[in-house]
Design a protein around this motif. Sequence first.
Motif, PDB file in Angstrom:
ATOM      1  N   ASP A  35       0.830  -1.199   0.000  1.00 38.79           N
ATOM      2  CA  ASP A  35       0.000   0.000   0.000  1.00 38.79           C
ATOM      3  C   ASP A  35       0.872   1.258   0.000  1.00 38.79           C
ATOM      4  O   ASP A  35       1.469   1.619   1.019  1.00 38.79           O
ATOM      5  CB  ASP A  35      -0.902  -0.026   1.239  1.00 38.79           C
ATOM      6  N   THR A  36       0.921   1.949  -1.132  1.00 40.28           N
ATOM      7  CA  THR A  36       1.783   3.120  -1.268  1.00 40.28           C
ATOM      8  C   THR A  36       1.407   4.222  -0.287  1.00 40.28           C
ATOM      9  O   THR A  36       2.280   4.853   0.323  1.00 40.28           O
ATOM     10  CB  THR A  36       1.729   3.668  -2.704  1.00 40.28           C
ATOM     11  N   ALA A  37       0.108   4.471  -0.136  1.00 41.97           N
ATOM     12  CA  ALA A  37      -0.335   5.543   0.761  1.00 41.97           C
ATOM     13  C   ALA A  37       0.100   5.277   2.197  1.00 41.97           C
ATOM     14  O   ALA A  37       0.583   6.188   2.894  1.00 41.97           O
ATOM     15  CB  ALA A  37      -1.847   5.703   0.684  1.00 41.97           C
ATOM     16  N   ARG A  38      -0.063   4.051   2.662  1.00 40.31           N
ATOM     17  CA  ARG A  38       0.355   3.721   4.028  1.00 40.31           C
ATOM     18  C   ARG A  38       1.873   3.774   4.167  1.00 40.31           C
ATOM     19  O   ARG A  38       2.401   4.201   5.209  1.00 40.31           O
ATOM     20  CB  ARG A  38      -0.176   2.338   4.422  1.00 40.31           C
ATOM     21  N   GLU A  40       3.907   5.760   2.548  1.00 41.87           N
ATOM     22  CA  GLU A  40       4.301   7.168   2.608  1.00 41.87           C
ATOM     23  C   GLU A  40       3.957   7.792   3.955  1.00 41.87           C
ATOM     24  O   GLU A  40       4.711   8.617   4.478  1.00 41.87           O
ATOM     25  CB  GLU A  40       3.646   7.927   1.461  1.00 41.87           C
ATOM     26  N   ALA A  41       2.838   7.374   4.533  1.00 41.85           N
ATOM     27  CA  ALA A  41       2.454   7.885   5.856  1.00 41.85           C
ATOM     28  C   ALA A  41       3.468   7.449   6.918  1.00 41.85           C
ATOM     29  O   ALA A  41       3.859   8.239   7.788  1.00 41.85           O
ATOM     30  CB  ALA A  41       1.056   7.405   6.223  1.00 41.85           C
TER      31      ALA A  41
END
Length: 256
Positions: A35-38, A40-41
């Motif tokens: 999961d790219t968004a996670r 980056e977070a």
Amino acid sequence: MSRTALVTGATAGIGLAFARQLAAQGYDVVLVARDTARLEAVAEELTATAGVSTEVLAADLADRAQLATVERRLADPTDTERPIDLLVNNAGFGLKGRFLDNDVEQEQAMLDVLVVAVMRLTHAALRAMAERGSGGIINVSSVAGYQPRGTYSAAKAWVNRFGEWASVEYADRGVRIMTLCPGFTKTEFHGRMEVGRDAVPSFLWLDVDDLVAEAIADFEAGKSFSVPSKRYKAITAVSRHLPTRLLQRFQTLGRK
């Protein structure tokens, strides 16, 4: 010079705890998950809280082409700026159903993540580390590897024996290899399997931060195996000697 750790399955559970604790110790961190968004977070969090450099690699380790991108990041012995000093092979998942209740492609994907990815990433990291004469690898296995609990246990048994051999084989090349064998841990792992916490007696659940802190301490102490908590050390010791038929009576534990 700063050290760099690559952690797979780094957005939740044991992997996230490793990323946070290693960053707190000053490691720059390469984060690997789907999961790219996670990703980056988590990268933003670690940079803000620990002041370390982070790198994100979005990859599904069941996909051989995506796995290859992670292998390449590990394998380059000429990368003198940010070589990987520590690999944490943590990514994994389980299947709630028994073998014949699962689709064979689900079983294949689990085998690919739990065994094939561990083998290939270890191979890539070892080559570069052995050439440099330094480095470390932590392969996250499970106490299930000592018990007959279907294909998940069989995969973890492979990780256990692989790590046991590799820790001896490559010690004289300057590479430390440790196998971590946790038990039931309070993470997203069982929730994703649709298994409730009430499926396991409360005393068997481990705190993820305590587990990882103990694992890092064991690694720094040069141990080849880490089994967190006295209760799981006892369970593992007993499991080595009980007959398979008796152990199989407990194979539904954690599947409700």
